[in-house]
Write a protein that holds these residues in place. Structure first.
Motif, PDB file in Angstrom:
ATOM      1  N   VAL A  94       0.832  -1.202   0.000  1.00 49.01           N
ATOM      2  CA  VAL A  94       0.000   0.000   0.000  1.00 49.01           C
ATOM      3  C   VAL A  94       0.870   1.256   0.000  1.00 49.01           C
ATOM      4  CG1 VAL A  94      -0.206   0.143   2.522  1.00 49.01           C
ATOM      5  CG2 VAL A  94      -2.020   1.085   1.073  1.00 49.01           C
ATOM      6  N   THR A  96       3.493   1.798  -1.760  1.00 51.96           N
ATOM      7  CA  THR A  96       3.796   2.153  -3.148  1.00 51.96           C
ATOM      8  C   THR A  96       2.650   2.939  -3.772  1.00 51.96           C
ATOM      9  OG1 THR A  96       5.214   0.223  -3.429  1.00 51.96           O
ATOM     10  CG2 THR A  96       4.363   1.237  -5.435  1.00 51.96           C
ATOM     11  N   ALA A  97       1.427   2.520  -3.507  1.00 53.96           N
ATOM     12  CA  ALA A  97       0.269   3.250  -4.033  1.00 53.96           C
ATOM     13  C   ALA A  97       0.235   4.675  -3.492  1.00 53.96           C
ATOM     14  CB  ALA A  97      -1.020   2.521  -3.670  1.00 53.96           C
ATOM     15  N   GLU A 101       0.755   8.335  -5.604  1.00 58.65           N
ATOM     16  CA  GLU A 101      -0.153   9.477  -5.449  1.00 58.65           C
ATOM     17  C   GLU A 101       0.622  10.749  -5.119  1.00 58.65           C
ATOM     18  OE1 GLU A 101      -4.288   7.349  -3.875  1.00 58.65           O
ATOM     19  OE2 GLU A 101      -2.878   8.216  -2.420  1.00 58.65           O
ATOM     20  N   ILE A 344      -7.204   4.837  -7.041  1.00 58.05           N
ATOM     21  CA  ILE A 344      -5.987   5.510  -6.601  1.00 58.05           C
ATOM     22  C   ILE A 344      -6.022   6.941  -7.105  1.00 58.05           C
ATOM     23  CG2 ILE A 344      -4.705   4.684  -8.633  1.00 58.05           C
ATOM     24  CD1 ILE A 344      -2.189   4.638  -6.914  1.00 58.05           C
ATOM     25  N   SER A 348      -4.136   6.533 -14.247  1.00 56.96           N
ATOM     26  CA  SER A 348      -4.027   5.086 -14.452  1.00 56.96           C
ATOM     27  C   SER A 348      -2.783   4.716 -15.243  1.00 56.96           C
ATOM     28  CB  SER A 348      -5.280   4.563 -15.149  1.00 56.96           C
ATOM     29  OG  SER A 348      -5.472   5.221 -16.395  1.00 56.96           O
ATOM     30  N   TRP A 351       0.149   4.438 -12.682  1.00 52.70           N
ATOM     31  CA  TRP A 351       0.055   3.294 -11.775  1.00 52.70           C
ATOM     32  C   TRP A 351       0.295   1.979 -12.517  1.00 52.70           C
ATOM     33  CZ3 TRP A 351       0.802   1.669  -7.230  1.00 52.70           C
ATOM     34  CH2 TRP A 351       0.261   0.455  -6.787  1.00 52.70           C
TER      35      TRP A 351
END
Length: 378
Positions: A94, A96-97, A101, A344, A348, A351
């Motif tokens: 999580v 990394t997400a 952002e 997220i 896109s 990501w």
């Protein structure tokens, strides 16, 4: 490169662009304005850099791969580097997400001239290196690079003896007025000072030195009590792996390309660099400053990793933004977010690129380690 997955990413720019050529079109990457990009925008290539006037800022510190290209490439490579650093710190996925952002937020805020809420002091490794950079002097650089403050370069594993022809070529090069002006550009020096070569050696500095010219030159600037010492890096400039924008007007010579890109992206560094020729090879000269350091982003907490993503993306965003007018910056900031992710707060295309690249580089890293182990065993 076998030491860690992140080290493999740092040392494998070619693989990154092979993936970009193979899969980039299917990702519908945004096509940004044609500007100078780093071309190898990982966190190891960001760090404190000193200007000739003595100021210190975090800027891009390695421009070997710089080209006029698509700024989205720098954003993707930085995001991949951050993702692999997070994995090296055993942080959950999580993280990394959340970092991705923050990359897009920090980058867009820099484009639009908005102040960041993230401070250098929020990331302990950055805080410590910046404090160290501001307090460093020549003796620190000498002890670190040449293991002594005496005006000689010790031969050994890192520094190798020059041939007679190489030594003569260095003497010739340092007899040129352009080199003298570069060596005396610091505010503490007189631009009329004479520059003398005190010692020189071939510099075996990582895998980027293999098969290429790389020299360390210890120079004396001025005379008597005013004499100053300078350690100058001479590095062969080679063709960039990063793709250039179609119809872009770049210098034909690789050294001229590197210096032009450095001046656009990292003026503190670029204004201390010089393109020249050495034995018919294109080379870049730059004085190594005590304040020029790199960050070792290991053992990060989740909060530090997220803050670092915003901070580093802001550095890259400002480097890109200074090459665009206000309208272009606004259009590019909007173009970045055209394909907003559903789960997220990031586009896109960014990501999905990071996910695919992490998978691709993990597999490549394991294969690299297998081959490395076999060679050592043999």
């Amino acid at each position: 490169m076998a030491q860690s997955a992140h080290a493999y990413v740092r040392g494998n720019t070619i693989k990154f662009y092979e993936w970009l050529d193979r899969a980039g079109k299917s990702k519908s990457l945004p096509e940004g304005p044609s500007i100078w990009i780093c071309g190898d925008c990982h966190i190891g290539n960001l760090g404190p850099v000193a200007s000739a006037e003595g100021k210190v800022e975090i800027q891009i510190r390695d421009l070997d791969q710089t080209v006029i290209g698509n700024p989205a490439h720098d954003v993707i490579r930085l995001s991949l580097s951050l993702a692999m650093a997070a994995r090296g710190s055993d942080l959950p996925g999580v993280t990394t997400a959340l970092m991705v952002e923050q990359v897009i937020q920090g980058y867009r805020h820099a484009l639009l001239g908005r102040a960041s809420k993230v401070k250098e002091s929020d990331v302990m490794p950055i805080k410590l290196v910046m404090r160290q950079a501001l307090n460093r002097e020549w003796r620190h650089l000498a002890e670190e690079r040449i293991e002594d403050v005496k005006p000689t370069i010790p031969l050994g594993a890192r520094f190798w003896a020059l041939s007679k022809a190489e030594r003569e070529e260095i003497e010739r090069l340092f007899g040129e007025d352009d080199v003298r002006k570069m060596a005396t550009c610091l505010k503490s020096r007189d631009n009329k000072d004479k520059v003398a070569v005190l010692d020189a050696a071939y510099w075996m500095k990582g895998c980027s030195s293999l098969g290429r010219l790389r020299f360390a030159v210890l120079a004396g600037i001025g005379k008597g009590k005013r004499r100053d010492f300078s350690l100058i890096d001479i590095k062969e400039a080679v063709k960039a792996a990063a793709p250039r924008a179609a119809k872009s007007e770049m210098p034909r010579g690789n050294a001229e390309r590197v210096v032009a890109g450095a001046k656009a992206l990292s003026p503190f560094l670029g204004n201390r660099m010089l393109a020249s020729q050495f034995m018919d090879k294109s080379v870049v000269l730059r004085e190594l400053m005590p304040q020029d350091l790199k960050f070792e982003m290991e053992s990060l907490t989740q909060a530090e990793a997220i803050a670092a993503a915003n901070l580093f993306a802001g550095v890259v965003g400002r480097a890109h933004a200074r090459q665009m007018n206000r309208d272009t910056r606004g259009r590019w900031a909007a173009e970045l977010m055209k394909t907003q992710g559903k789960t997220i707060d990031a586009p896109s295309w960014l990501w999905s690129s990071v996910v695919d690249l992490v998978s691709d580089h993990e597999a490549g890293y394991l294969e690299h380690c297998r081959l490395f182990a076999m060679k050592r065993a043999g």
